[in-house]
Structures are given as C-alpha cells and as structure tokens.
Design a protein around this motif. Structure first.
Motif, PDB file in Angstrom:
ATOM      1  N   LEU A   1       0.801  -1.215   0.070  1.00  0.00           N
ATOM      2  CA  LEU A   1      -0.071  -0.024  -0.147  1.00  0.00           C
ATOM      3  C   LEU A   1       0.819   1.296  -0.037  1.00  0.00           C
ATOM      4  CD1 LEU A   1      -3.088  -0.839   2.626  1.00  0.00           C
ATOM      5  CD2 LEU A   1      -3.082  -0.488   0.039  1.00  0.00           C
ATOM      6  N   ALA A   2       2.034   1.303   0.784  1.00  0.00           N
ATOM      7  CA  ALA A   2       2.849   2.495   0.770  1.00  0.00           C
ATOM      8  C   ALA A   2       3.385   2.646  -0.441  1.00  0.00           C
ATOM      9  CB  ALA A   2       3.774   2.242   1.900  1.00  0.00           C
ATOM     10  N   LEU A   3       3.920   1.569  -1.220  1.00  0.00           N
ATOM     11  CA  LEU A   3       4.476   1.619  -2.553  1.00  0.00           C
ATOM     12  C   LEU A   3       3.397   2.324  -3.388  1.00  0.00           C
ATOM     13  CD1 LEU A   3       6.892   1.165  -4.285  1.00  0.00           C
ATOM     14  CD2 LEU A   3       6.080  -1.163  -4.759  1.00  0.00           C
ATOM     15  N   ILE A   4       2.229   1.707  -3.581  1.00  0.00           N
ATOM     16  CA  ILE A   4       1.314   2.174  -4.303  1.00  0.00           C
ATOM     17  C   ILE A   4       0.989   3.788  -4.095  1.00  0.00           C
ATOM     18  CG2 ILE A   4      -1.034   2.099  -5.061  1.00  0.00           C
ATOM     19  CD1 ILE A   4      -0.935  -1.053  -4.508  1.00  0.00           C
ATOM     20  N   VAL A   5       0.857   4.034  -2.979  1.00  0.00           N
ATOM     21  CA  VAL A   5       0.328   5.488  -2.586  1.00  0.00           C
ATOM     22  C   VAL A   5       1.694   6.357  -2.983  1.00  0.00           C
ATOM     23  CG1 VAL A   5       0.077   7.082  -0.723  1.00  0.00           C
ATOM     24  CG2 VAL A   5      -1.235   4.961  -0.862  1.00  0.00           C
ATOM     25  N   LEU A   6       3.015   6.236  -2.721  1.00  0.00           N
ATOM     26  CA  LEU A   6       4.004   6.654  -3.105  1.00  0.00           C
ATOM     27  C   LEU A   6       4.245   7.148  -4.396  1.00  0.00           C
ATOM     28  CD1 LEU A   6       6.257   6.051  -0.193  1.00  0.00           C
ATOM     29  CD2 LEU A   6       5.235   7.871  -0.349  1.00  0.00           C
ATOM     30  N   THR A   7       3.759   5.828  -5.109  1.00  0.00           N
ATOM     31  CA  THR A   7       3.971   5.824  -6.807  1.00  0.00           C
ATOM     32  C   THR A   7       3.075   6.921  -7.217  1.00  0.00           C
ATOM     33  OG1 THR A   7       4.848   3.708  -6.704  1.00  0.00           O
ATOM     34  CG2 THR A   7       3.840   4.476  -8.827  1.00  0.00           C
ATOM     35  N   TRP A   8       2.002   7.005  -6.743  1.00  0.00           N
ATOM     36  CA  TRP A   8       0.952   7.799  -7.263  1.00  0.00           C
ATOM     37  C   TRP A   8       1.440   9.322  -6.919  1.00  0.00           C
ATOM     38  CZ3 TRP A   8      -1.723  11.058  -3.832  1.00  0.00           C
ATOM     39  CH2 TRP A   8      -2.851  12.015  -4.188  1.00  0.00           C
ATOM     40  N   LEU A   9       1.927   9.629  -5.635  1.00  0.00           N
ATOM     41  CA  LEU A   9       2.362  10.561  -5.488  1.00  0.00           C
ATOM     42  C   LEU A   9       3.487  11.238  -6.174  1.00  0.00           C
ATOM     43  CD1 LEU A   9       2.587  13.179  -3.291  1.00  0.00           C
ATOM     44  CD2 LEU A   9       4.038  11.823  -1.858  1.00  0.00           C
ATOM     45  N   ASN A  10       4.404  10.473  -6.452  1.00  0.00           N
ATOM     46  CA  ASN A  10       5.608  10.870  -7.236  1.00  0.00           C
ATOM     47  C   ASN A  10       5.111  11.005  -8.797  1.00  0.00           C
ATOM     48  OD1 ASN A  10       8.509  10.587  -5.965  1.00  0.00           O
ATOM     49  ND2 ASN A  10       7.368   9.473  -4.861  1.00  0.00           N
ATOM     50  N   LEU A  11       4.157  10.212  -9.126  1.00  0.00           N
ATOM     51  CA  LEU A  11       3.761  10.641 -10.611  1.00  0.00           C
ATOM     52  C   LEU A  11       2.820  11.779 -10.957  1.00  0.00           C
ATOM     53  CD1 LEU A  11       2.512   6.881 -11.403  1.00  0.00           C
ATOM     54  CD2 LEU A  11       4.412   8.222 -12.757  1.00  0.00           C
ATOM     55  N   ARG A  12       2.433  12.419  -9.660  1.00  0.00           N
ATOM     56  CA  ARG A  12       1.669  13.777  -9.688  1.00  0.00           C
ATOM     57  C   ARG A  12       2.790  14.849  -9.950  1.00  0.00           C
ATOM     58  NH1 ARG A  12      -1.609  15.534  -4.528  1.00  0.00           N
ATOM     59  NH2 ARG A  12      -2.001  17.199  -6.220  1.00  0.00           N
ATOM     60  N   GLY A  13       4.017  14.547  -9.781  1.00  0.00           N
ATOM     61  CA  GLY A  13       5.184  15.614 -10.057  1.00  0.00           C
ATOM     62  C   GLY A  13       6.013  15.903  -8.722  1.00  0.00           C
ATOM     63  N   LEU A  14       7.327  16.240  -9.619  1.00  0.00           N
ATOM     64  CA  LEU A  14       8.220  16.592  -8.491  1.00  0.00           C
ATOM     65  C   LEU A  14       7.929  17.401  -7.288  1.00  0.00           C
ATOM     66  CD1 LEU A  14      11.129  15.965  -7.707  1.00  0.00           C
ATOM     67  CD2 LEU A  14      11.858  18.032  -9.157  1.00  0.00           C
ATOM     68  N   GLN A  15       7.140  18.747  -7.620  1.00  0.00           N
ATOM     69  CA  GLN A  15       6.897  19.555  -6.498  1.00  0.00           C
ATOM     70  C   GLN A  15       5.810  18.843  -5.652  1.00  0.00           C
ATOM     71  OE1 GLN A  15       7.818  22.768  -6.015  1.00  0.00           O
ATOM     72  NE2 GLN A  15       9.160  22.218  -7.417  1.00  0.00           N
ATOM     73  N   ALA A  16       5.091  17.978  -5.892  1.00  0.00           N
ATOM     74  CA  ALA A  16       4.246  17.221  -5.118  1.00  0.00           C
ATOM     75  C   ALA A  16       4.893  16.262  -3.956  1.00  0.00           C
ATOM     76  CB  ALA A  16       2.997  16.444  -5.707  1.00  0.00           C
ATOM     77  N   SER A  17       5.783  15.428  -4.770  1.00  0.00           N
ATOM     78  CA  SER A  17       6.567  14.458  -3.913  1.00  0.00           C
ATOM     79  C   SER A  17       7.497  15.105  -3.001  1.00  0.00           C
ATOM     80  CB  SER A  17       7.337  13.557  -4.832  1.00  0.00           C
ATOM     81  OG  SER A  17       8.150  14.208  -5.788  1.00  0.00           O
ATOM     82  N   ALA A  18       8.295  16.488  -3.602  1.00  0.00           N
ATOM     83  CA  ALA A  18       9.270  16.947  -2.823  1.00  0.00           C
ATOM     84  C   ALA A  18       8.701  17.765  -1.517  1.00  0.00           C
ATOM     85  CB  ALA A  18      10.010  18.022  -3.658  1.00  0.00           C
ATOM     86  N   SER A  19       7.599  18.570  -1.845  1.00  0.00           N
ATOM     87  CA  SER A  19       6.693  19.004  -0.681  1.00  0.00           C
ATOM     88  C   SER A  19       6.417  18.115   0.483  1.00  0.00           C
ATOM     89  CB  SER A  19       5.297  19.788  -1.200  1.00  0.00           C
ATOM     90  OG  SER A  19       5.795  20.788  -2.342  1.00  0.00           O
ATOM     91  N   THR A  20       5.817  17.029   0.043  1.00  0.00           N
ATOM     92  CA  THR A  20       5.457  16.052   1.109  1.00  0.00           C
ATOM     93  C   THR A  20       6.581  15.415   1.597  1.00  0.00           C
ATOM     94  OG1 THR A  20       3.403  15.232  -0.366  1.00  0.00           O
ATOM     95  CG2 THR A  20       4.512  13.648   1.044  1.00  0.00           C
ATOM     96  N   GLN A  21       7.825  15.268   0.897  1.00  0.00           N
ATOM     97  CA  GLN A  21       9.011  14.824   1.477  1.00  0.00           C
ATOM     98  C   GLN A  21       9.475  16.137   2.563  1.00  0.00           C
ATOM     99  OE1 GLN A  21      10.511  12.197   1.000  1.00  0.00           O
ATOM    100  NE2 GLN A  21      12.255  12.413   2.567  1.00  0.00           N
ATOM    101  N   SER A  22       9.218  17.219   2.352  1.00  0.00           N
ATOM    102  CA  SER A  22       9.499  18.158   3.671  1.00  0.00           C
ATOM    103  C   SER A  22       8.787  17.973   4.816  1.00  0.00           C
ATOM    104  CB  SER A  22       9.294  19.311   2.856  1.00  0.00           C
ATOM    105  OG  SER A  22       9.859  19.851   1.870  1.00  0.00           O
TER     106      SER A  22
END
Length: 465
Positions: free
Chosen positions: A141-162
């Motif tokens: 589940l974590a892999l699926i959710v994070l893949t979806w998040l990263n596919l939304r774009g670098l800004q989305a994944s980087a902001s979540t990472q912050s």
C-alpha cells in the motif's frame, strides 16, 4: 555544449527544486530505521562512551569528505543520472551500465522494498490487519500511494518529503528530550557510565566494525547527485545542500546517541534490541512503545519516498543513452517526472515485496548483497573525480575539493575499507551481488549486439543534462 546536446529537443529535467526541498530529500534518505537500531551495535563495539560518541562525530566528518568530492562532480556535470553519468565519463558506458543495472535490480528497488517492510512491521503493531501478511500489505500500500504521489510531479513529492522529514526530525528531537529528562533524575535512568564487560576488550578490529555500522547509518547522502540537474540557482547550490544536510544529520545523530547513553547507560545500549523503544518506555512508560512504533514507521516511509524520487532518475538516464531502453528515457515535462522509469522501478520493488513475503530469509540475503556492490561503485565514483581532473582538466568546476588529491584519496581509502568489511561480513550476499552483476553483463552484451548507444563517447559528452 556538443552537437548532440544542441540537437536533442526531447523534454529534459528543469531546475525547479529549492535548497529546502533538496535538504529535505537528502535528510529523509539518510535518517531511516538505522538510527533506531545501529546505536546498540556501535555501543557494543566501542568500549567506552567517549569512543562511541567520537565514532558518530567521525562518521559525520567522513561523510562530509565524501560530500565535498560529490559536490565537485555534481556541480561540474549536473545530471539526472548522478553516479551513472560520472562513471560513464570516467570509465565508459560498460561500467556505467553495470552500475545502473545493479541499482535498478537490487540496490534501489531492494531498499524501497526493505523500507516498505520496516514500515509494514511497525504499522502492523499499530494497526494490524489480522493476517500473517500484514507487513507485506502495508508495504504494498505504501508503495502504491508513493508511486501515485511521485507521478503527480516533483513538486508534489518534494513538498510531501519536506513534511515527512520535519515529522521524522521531530521524532528524533523527542528521543533527545527523553534523554535530557532522564539525565536530570526523572524516570528510571541507568547510570550512563556503566559499561558491559565485553566492551572493555574492544580493540582496533571492533572499532572498525563499529565504524561499519556508523557509516551505514550515515549512508544515502550521495543520492544528492541525482538532484543536481533539478536545483535552481547556482550550480554550487548542491554543495550547500550537502553541507547543510550532513551538518544537521551529524548534530542529530550525536545528540540522539548522547540521549541513549544518558537514559540507558552503555550496558543498556549494548544489550538493547530496540534502543529507542527502551529509552522512551523508561521516560514515558507504556505509551513510549506506541510512540516509538509511529516514529519508525514515519522514518521508513520518509526514506522510502526520498529513495523513489532519486532512484527513477538513473533509469531515465539509461533510457536516454541506450536506444533499446528508450522507453525509460521519457520525461513528463508538465510534471517534471520520468513516469515510465518510475513505473518500472515500482514494479520491480513490488515484485521484491511479494518475494519477501513468501520467503523472508531469501529476501534478507538478497538485500544484504547491496553493501559490497554499493561500496564498490562508491569507490569508483570517488576515484572518478581524480580521473576526470586528469582527463578533462579544462572543464568548468564551480567548486573544487580543497587539499586535492589528499581528501579524495582519504575518502577512497574509507570506501575501500568498507568494501573489504562488507565482503567479509556479508559473504553469501556478496555472491548474490556477483550473480546480479553477471546478469547485467549478459544484458549489456545483448544491448551492444543491437544498435549502438546514443552516446558512443567514453565520457558521455553528448548527453549532459
């Protein structure tokens, strides 16, 4: 700028990352589950509290040496391929491809899967599914959710990472607070000067083994190289990101280990199976165990997301260089993400999660192999700095390593020692690594039988990004 680069009109990575985002990604990769486990082993092999504390300080200094080497390479040749590109320029496409293959087959995807299982184990303690497959379900589940998040774009994944990194750091601050609380006479702290008998006989070999675990806990900062093409501002910003990240990580690691020592004593640290959990339980009672599970789960998913961000970029770079793998080199300009490369990475990681769920011991052996392969290519990347100083002396270098070549040689020596140590202690895993590299050699032979790669120059001049 070469003719190939001028004529390349394909979508490319753009400088959209801020310094804050880069620091969050680097810190998120490095601070994983290791800081909750390695301190016990380091305490066992150190012999005294002062030796243990200096080991963690030395780990930060050694990491800083390596960061300076990578800062020169990444600022001179910013590229989404990171180490892959440096290895190509220094040693040619074959060595670079073998690195990319090892990274795709096990190093990155294996790390993602293993972090998924760590997340799953602790989430199962908090919210069990009522099945023996609970950890694997959470990991998937974590892999699926994070893949979806990263596919939304670098800004989305980087902001979540912050945000994830902030939560992770706050968790470590809680550990430090627990240590301060116990050191002032509250709770039931053990005298910090207590030392177990086996530690007093610790020698040079034990010190070296302690440093193996220290440096493994510091590992991952080199992933910053994969962000070099996407940081806006001066090319020296990658240096700033590395220095700030390693400084913050070192301060946190030293403070956290001081807290462990103050709360549990050397004997308590060395004998603990879950040092952070024991500390929090001693400081806050039974609630500390629940807090600890949540902290490790956050740390695991933070590192998992950061690893996914940087990992897919190697696959993207390979797709740009090899026509047969061109599908991996598609860059989704609107979102700033190599979507196909990310799908491929997640698919491989999902297979490892499924495999790990069916034969956990075999999965552990497979993941253990990453250490010798990782340190082998880490050594080659460090030496690439010296090779490229000789081969390309006139290349623009916004940052140059001070005291060259002494500092690069010192860090190369550390990498060589770690390679030797990992081969000695991993053993079976090392043979798995050799087998995977051999498969990569067969794949390389197949690729070279077909069309020539897009860049046939030994230094990859035609594909700088």
């Amino acid at each position: 700028m070469s003719p190939q680069q001028v004529s390349d009109t394909r979508p490319q990575p753009q400088p959209t990352l801020s310094l804050r985002h880069a620091v969050a990604i680097i810190v998120g990769i490095v601070i994983g589950a290791g800081i909750f486990k390695s301190p016990s082993l380091v305490a066992q092999f150190s012999g005294s509290a002062s030796t243990m504390m200096w080991a963690w300080v030395l780990g930060g200094l050694i990491s800083l040496l390596g960061a300076l080497c990578y800062a020169e390479l990444a600022s001179a040749w910013p590229h989404a391929g990171g180490d892959y590109h440096f290895l190509w320029r220094a040693y040619g496409r074959r060595v670079a491809f073998l690195f990319a293959w090892a990274r795709f087959a096990v190093i990155t995807t294996g790390s993602i899967a293993l972090l998924g299982f760590v997340f799953g184990d602790y989430m199962s303690a908090l919210l069990p599914w009522g099945t023996t497959h609970s950890a694997a379900i959470w990991a998937a589940l974590a892999l699926i959710v994070l893949t979806w998040l990263n596919l939304r774009g670098l800004q989305a994944s980087a902001s979540t990472q912050s945000w994830l990194t902030m939560a992770e750091v706050l968790g470590l601050v809680l550990v430090i607070v627990a240590g301060i609380w116990l050191s002032t006479g509250n709770g039931s702290a053990i005298a910090p000067g207590t030392i177990v008998t086996q530690e007093s006989s610790s020698g040079t070999g034990m010190w070296g083994l302690a440093m193996v675990f220290v440096l493994l806990t510091y590992g991952g900062w080199n992933e910053a190289a994969y962000l070099s093409a996407e940081m806006h501002g001066s090319r020296k910003r990658i240096l700033h990101a590395l220095v700030i990240s390693i400084g913050l990580i070192t301060a946190l690691y030293v403070a956290v280990n001081w807290a462990y020592w103050q709360g549990l004593g050397m004997s308590g640290m060395a004998g603990s199976k879950a040092v952070a959990a024991d500390l929090l339980e001693r400081a806050f009672g039974a609630a500390g165990q629940w807090v600890m599970a949540a902290m490790v789960a956050v740390a695991a998913i933070t590192s998992m997301n950061a690893t996914m961000i940087v990992g897919a970029r190697t696959n993207f770079a390979v797709g740009r260089d090899w026509p047969q793998l061109a599908f991996l080199g598609r860059w989704q300009q609107a979102r700033g993400v190599p979507s196909i490369a990310l799908y491929a990475q997640s698919a491989c990681a999902m297979l490892l999660i499924l495999l790990g769920d069916t034969m956990r011991s075999g999965f552990q052996t497979m993941v253990d192999f990453t250490a010798p392969v990782f340190w082998l290519f880490f050594l080659l990347s460090t030496l690439a700095l010296i090779v490229l100083r000789v081969r390309e002396p006139h290349a623009e270098r916004p940052f140059r390593v001070p005291f060259y070549p002494l500092l690069p040689l010192i860090f190369a020596g550390v990498c060589g020692y770690m390679l030797w140590s990992s081969l000695v202690y991993v053993r079976i895993g090392a043979w798995v690594g050799v087998a995977v590299l051999a498969v990569g050699g067969v794949l390389l032979w197949w690729l070279e039988r077909g069309a020539a790669p897009a860049v046939d120059d030994a230094r990859g001049d035609g594909n700088r990004i």
